[in-house]
Design a protein around this motif. Structure first.
Motif, PDB file in Angstrom:
ATOM      1  N   GLY A 179      87.472  65.873  15.959  1.00 41.83           N
ATOM      2  CA  GLY A 179      87.390  64.439  16.375  1.00 41.83           C
ATOM      3  C   GLY A 179      88.108  64.386  17.552  1.00 41.83           C
ATOM      4  O   GLY A 179      89.325  64.614  17.969  1.00 41.83           O
ATOM      5  N   TYR A 180      87.496  63.345  18.351  1.00 40.32           N
ATOM      6  CA  TYR A 180      88.039  62.744  19.613  1.00 40.32           C
ATOM      7  C   TYR A 180      89.267  61.908  19.281  1.00 40.32           C
ATOM      8  O   TYR A 180      89.297  61.170  18.382  1.00 40.32           O
ATOM      9  CB  TYR A 180      87.167  62.102  20.317  1.00 40.32           C
ATOM     10  N   ARG A 181      90.275  62.153  20.148  1.00 39.13           N
ATOM     11  CA  ARG A 181      91.559  61.443  19.785  1.00 39.13           C
ATOM     12  C   ARG A 181      92.000  60.324  20.897  1.00 39.13           C
ATOM     13  O   ARG A 181      91.806  60.830  21.989  1.00 39.13           O
ATOM     14  CB  ARG A 181      92.941  62.391  19.563  1.00 39.13           C
ATOM     15  N   ILE A 182      92.115  59.011  20.623  1.00 37.61           N
ATOM     16  CA  ILE A 182      92.622  58.011  21.461  1.00 37.61           C
ATOM     17  C   ILE A 182      94.102  57.989  21.299  1.00 37.61           C
ATOM     18  O   ILE A 182      94.553  57.421  19.942  1.00 37.61           O
ATOM     19  CB  ILE A 182      91.878  56.737  21.171  1.00 37.61           C
ATOM     20  N   VAL A 183      94.910  58.386  21.823  1.00 36.51           N
ATOM     21  CA  VAL A 183      96.264  58.023  21.787  1.00 36.51           C
ATOM     22  C   VAL A 183      96.858  57.012  22.551  1.00 36.51           C
ATOM     23  O   VAL A 183      96.633  56.690  23.758  1.00 36.51           O
ATOM     24  CB  VAL A 183      96.867  59.470  22.579  1.00 36.51           C
ATOM     25  N   VAL A 184      97.610  56.255  21.677  1.00 36.09           N
ATOM     26  CA  VAL A 184      98.148  54.890  22.046  1.00 36.09           C
ATOM     27  C   VAL A 184      99.597  55.095  22.668  1.00 36.09           C
ATOM     28  O   VAL A 184     100.155  56.075  22.515  1.00 36.09           O
ATOM     29  CB  VAL A 184      98.301  54.055  20.809  1.00 36.09           C
ATOM     30  N   PRO A 185      99.699  54.155  23.647  1.00 36.22           N
ATOM     31  CA  PRO A 185     101.206  54.341  24.264  1.00 36.22           C
ATOM     32  C   PRO A 185     102.354  54.076  23.160  1.00 36.22           C
ATOM     33  O   PRO A 185     102.201  53.490  22.401  1.00 36.22           O
ATOM     34  CB  PRO A 185     101.097  53.229  25.327  1.00 36.22           C
ATOM     35  N   GLN A 186     103.356  54.744  23.569  1.00 38.69           N
ATOM     36  CA  GLN A 186     104.601  54.611  22.809  1.00 38.69           C
ATOM     37  C   GLN A 186     104.991  53.093  22.808  1.00 38.69           C
ATOM     38  O   GLN A 186     105.620  52.660  21.574  1.00 38.69           O
ATOM     39  CB  GLN A 186     105.729  55.639  23.179  1.00 38.69           C
ATOM     40  N   GLU A 187     104.908  52.458  23.544  1.00 41.60           N
ATOM     41  CA  GLU A 187     105.238  50.920  23.547  1.00 41.60           C
ATOM     42  C   GLU A 187     104.608  50.200  22.479  1.00 41.60           C
ATOM     43  O   GLU A 187     105.356  49.218  21.921  1.00 41.60           O
ATOM     44  CB  GLU A 187     104.984  50.453  24.969  1.00 41.60           C
ATOM     45  N   ASP A 188     103.228  50.549  22.289  1.00 37.61           N
ATOM     46  CA  ASP A 188     102.673  49.586  21.291  1.00 37.61           C
ATOM     47  C   ASP A 188     103.278  49.977  19.889  1.00 37.61           C
ATOM     48  O   ASP A 188     103.145  49.065  19.177  1.00 37.61           O
ATOM     49  CB  ASP A 188     101.215  50.108  21.102  1.00 37.61           C
ATOM     50  N   ILE A 189     103.936  51.178  19.570  1.00 37.85           N
ATOM     51  CA  ILE A 189     104.523  51.546  18.439  1.00 37.85           C
ATOM     52  C   ILE A 189     105.877  50.591  18.426  1.00 37.85           C
ATOM     53  O   ILE A 189     106.182  50.096  17.330  1.00 37.85           O
ATOM     54  CB  ILE A 189     104.805  53.125  18.288  1.00 37.85           C
ATOM     55  N   LEU A 190     106.724  50.824  19.409  1.00 38.52           N
ATOM     56  CA  LEU A 190     107.802  50.241  19.549  1.00 38.52           C
ATOM     57  C   LEU A 190     107.738  48.700  19.326  1.00 38.52           C
ATOM     58  O   LEU A 190     108.997  47.956  18.793  1.00 38.52           O
ATOM     59  CB  LEU A 190     108.588  50.519  20.770  1.00 38.52           C
ATOM     60  N   GLU A 191     106.931  48.036  19.937  1.00 38.98           N
ATOM     61  CA  GLU A 191     106.618  46.721  19.837  1.00 38.98           C
ATOM     62  C   GLU A 191     105.829  46.242  18.781  1.00 38.98           C
ATOM     63  O   GLU A 191     105.515  44.977  18.989  1.00 38.98           O
ATOM     64  CB  GLU A 191     106.013  46.228  21.380  1.00 38.98           C
ATOM     65  N   GLY A 192     105.374  46.798  18.038  1.00 42.86           N
ATOM     66  CA  GLY A 192     104.924  46.387  16.600  1.00 42.86           C
ATOM     67  C   GLY A 192     103.478  46.137  16.691  1.00 42.86           C
ATOM     68  O   GLY A 192     102.861  45.572  15.949  1.00 42.86           O
ATOM     69  N   ARG A 193     102.605  46.453  18.028  1.00 40.47           N
ATOM     70  CA  ARG A 193     101.195  46.507  17.826  1.00 40.47           C
ATOM     71  C   ARG A 193     100.407  47.403  17.027  1.00 40.47           C
ATOM     72  O   ARG A 193      99.384  47.165  16.587  1.00 40.47           O
ATOM     73  CB  ARG A 193     100.798  46.414  19.514  1.00 40.47           C
ATOM     74  N   ILE A 194     101.241  48.522  16.599  1.00 45.90           N
ATOM     75  CA  ILE A 194     100.609  49.451  15.745  1.00 45.90           C
ATOM     76  C   ILE A 194     101.733  49.652  14.569  1.00 45.90           C
ATOM     77  O   ILE A 194     102.963  50.069  14.865  1.00 45.90           O
ATOM     78  CB  ILE A 194     100.428  50.906  16.117  1.00 45.90           C
ATOM     79  N   ALA A 195     101.403  49.379  13.445  1.00 46.10           N
ATOM     80  CA  ALA A 195     102.503  49.562  12.391  1.00 46.10           C
ATOM     81  C   ALA A 195     101.902  49.948  10.991  1.00 46.10           C
ATOM     82  O   ALA A 195     100.599  49.245  10.778  1.00 46.10           O
ATOM     83  CB  ALA A 195     103.433  48.413  12.261  1.00 46.10           C
ATOM     84  N   LEU A 196     102.628  50.404   9.927  1.00 42.52           N
ATOM     85  CA  LEU A 196     102.325  50.693   8.718  1.00 42.52           C
ATOM     86  C   LEU A 196     103.350  50.033   7.849  1.00 42.52           C
ATOM     87  O   LEU A 196     104.364  50.284   7.787  1.00 42.52           O
ATOM     88  CB  LEU A 196     101.943  52.164   8.188  1.00 42.52           C
ATOM     89  N   VAL A 197     102.809  48.965   7.154  1.00 42.56           N
ATOM     90  CA  VAL A 197     104.072  48.016   6.317  1.00 42.56           C
ATOM     91  C   VAL A 197     103.684  48.236   4.907  1.00 42.56           C
ATOM     92  O   VAL A 197     102.377  48.461   4.214  1.00 42.56           O
ATOM     93  CB  VAL A 197     103.443  46.522   6.900  1.00 42.56           C
ATOM     94  N   ASP A 198     104.718  48.347   4.180  1.00 40.61           N
ATOM     95  CA  ASP A 198     105.067  48.554   2.614  1.00 40.61           C
ATOM     96  C   ASP A 198     105.854  47.437   1.992  1.00 40.61           C
ATOM     97  O   ASP A 198     105.861  47.700   0.862  1.00 40.61           O
ATOM     98  CB  ASP A 198     105.405  49.967   2.265  1.00 40.61           C
ATOM     99  N   SER A 199     106.106  46.321   2.713  1.00 42.23           N
ATOM    100  CA  SER A 199     106.792  45.329   2.155  1.00 42.23           C
ATOM    101  C   SER A 199     106.498  43.978   2.937  1.00 42.23           C
ATOM    102  O   SER A 199     106.326  43.958   3.927  1.00 42.23           O
ATOM    103  CB  SER A 199     108.268  45.571   1.933  1.00 42.23           C
ATOM    104  N   GLN A 200     106.791  42.954   2.076  1.00 40.72           N
ATOM    105  CA  GLN A 200     106.604  41.537   3.016  1.00 40.72           C
ATOM    106  C   GLN A 200     107.629  41.432   4.046  1.00 40.72           C
ATOM    107  O   GLN A 200     107.344  40.809   5.162  1.00 40.72           O
ATOM    108  CB  GLN A 200     106.844  40.446   1.957  1.00 40.72           C
ATOM    109  N   ALA A 201     108.768  42.041   4.003  1.00 38.32           N
ATOM    110  CA  ALA A 201     109.947  42.010   4.989  1.00 38.32           C
ATOM    111  C   ALA A 201     109.395  42.623   6.206  1.00 38.32           C
ATOM    112  O   ALA A 201     109.568  42.332   7.407  1.00 38.32           O
ATOM    113  CB  ALA A 201     111.106  42.729   4.571  1.00 38.32           C
ATOM    114  N   SER A 202     108.907  44.096   6.027  1.00 41.03           N
ATOM    115  CA  SER A 202     108.318  44.586   7.373  1.00 41.03           C
ATOM    116  C   SER A 202     107.174  43.942   7.909  1.00 41.03           C
ATOM    117  O   SER A 202     106.883  43.927   9.124  1.00 41.03           O
ATOM    118  CB  SER A 202     107.854  46.012   6.905  1.00 41.03           C
TER     119      SER A 202
END
Length: 398
Positions: A179-202
């Motif tokens: 499958g084709y991969r779309i790689v996101v910039p690290q800035e999006d991870i660090l700034e919260g534009r991509i995240a996996l949350v498992d609690s209300q606090a996160s």
């Protein structure tokens, strides 16, 4: 090629219930952007073009049922799916399937990018300390919680026997299929534009980072609304969204403030009245921003126009109080034309600064009234309104 979407919503949060016997909270039920996380994800998928949305759940809960009711009321076709057999029965066999991982918060631009690429596509991030919580794809990339697969790959996976995790199995199948991969910039991870949350606090932390910035949707306003009032509204909206204030109530507040401004003008307090009307327009724009942040369609009905229309009435009242009744009427008519053109996106493509909107007129009237008189402000406003309408007509695109 059109696609459907499936959202995984069966994993529980990592927070232990405070009382014995308390029910386990699902990640899908975490509060985010004014409603539950799964509702936010479903609205994102629909906005990207999904023909219908399926929510894969372990058990049907009352919050999930209410979320489905709200989505259906807004015209988004959505259904709850409890097991793989139901998913095989409901999934379309003639279109791709987008999958959103349980607890994944992904900026809309990345969902749009994956939806625009047919076939097997994965949203990936570089393997780093910031992505340690993401599922590993290989030694270079980790999965960012979003993928799109073809019908052959989807149903080939669903036909497998045994107890397995849908999202991880599909991800690995897409990787093995090249499958084709779309790689996101690290800035999006660090700034919260991509995240996996498992609690209300996160989820709250991600909301603060994601919703605290500028709205992703481009502004459709002009004049002072575009350059000044919308910027104020964009800062206010995330704070109201986290307190779960409905956008409709904010709109009603804007209407009330504008009406109070008209009353103040009738009581011979023109400057105070114009300031109140300006606050009413800002409040109405805040309601628009709340809808954008919550992925709701923009309200283009008459209720959205009411604060601006009330301001036009206030301009007429200003003309009456200043002894320039016809100037007030002429200015109100010109502003009404511009207001409708801006709201219905029929400005002919001219620059926002060339649009003489109700907000622009109020600021001009406040400045000129403070320096000279309301009558002079009305006269100058008429000249600006004529020039704005002329530019819309003369530069209108074919």
């Amino acid at each position: 090629m059109s696609f459907a979407a499936v959202i995984c919503a069966s994993h529980s949060t990592t927070v232990v219930p405070p009382m014995a016997g308390a029910g386990t909270e699902l990640r899908a039920g975490l509060h985010f952007a004014g409603h539950s996380l799964v509702e936010y994800q479903a609205r994102q998928a629909a906005e990207a073009g999904a023909s219908h949305v399926m929510i894969l759940v372990g058990a049907v809960t009352q919050p999930l049922s209410r979320a489905v009711d709200r989505l259906t009321a807004d015209g988004i076709p959505v259904m709850l799916v409890r097991d793989m057999v139901s998913l095989v029965r409901e999934a379309p066999r003639d279109r791709d399937m987008m999958l959103i991982a349980d607890g994944a918060i992904i900026a809309q631009k990345h969902i749009t990018a994956v939806s625009a690429h047919p076939g097997n596509v994965l949203l990936a991030a570089d393997d780093s300390r910031a992505t340690a919580g993401f599922e590993r794809i290989d030694g270079q990339h980790r999965w960012a919680g979003l993928l799109r697969v073809s019908p052959d790959l989807l149903f080939g996976t669903l036909d497998m026997l045994g107890d397995w995790d849908l999202e991880l199995t599909l991800m690995r199948a897409a990787v093995q299929a090249g499958g084709y991969r779309i790689v996101v910039p690290q800035e999006d991870i660090l700034e919260g534009r991509i995240a996996l949350v498992d609690s209300q606090a996160s989820a709250d932390l991600v909301a603060q980072a994601l919703l605290g910035g500028q709205s992703e949707a481009p502004s459709t306003e002009g004049g002072a609304e575009h350059y000044l009032l919308s910027r104020i509204a964009t800062r206010i909206a995330p704070m109201l969204l986290r307190t779960q204030v409905p956008a409709t109530q904010v709109r009603i507040g804007g209407i009330a403030l504008s009406a109070m401004g008209v009353i103040a003008v009738m009581l011979a307090w023109p400057l105070f009245g114009m300031l109140l009307m300006l606050c009413g327009l800002t409040t109405s724009l805040t309601s628009d921003r709340l809808g954008q942040l919550a992925r709701r369609a923009q309200d283009d009905g008459w209720m959205a126009l009411m604060p601006g229309l009330i301001v036009l009435l206030g301009v007429i009242m200003l003309g009456d109080e200043a002894g320039a009744r016809m100037d007030g009427i002429y200015l109100a008519l010109l502003l009404g034309i511009v207001l409708l053109a801006v709201r219905w996106r029929r400005t002919g493509g001219i620059k926002p600064w060339a649009l003489f909107t109700p907000g622009s007129a109020l600021i001009l009237l406040i400045i000129v009234a403070f320096l000279s008189s309301v009558t002079a402000g009305l006269a100058l406003g008429n000249l600006c309104g004529i020039g704005s309408v002329a530019m819309m007509v003369l530069r209108r695109r074919a």
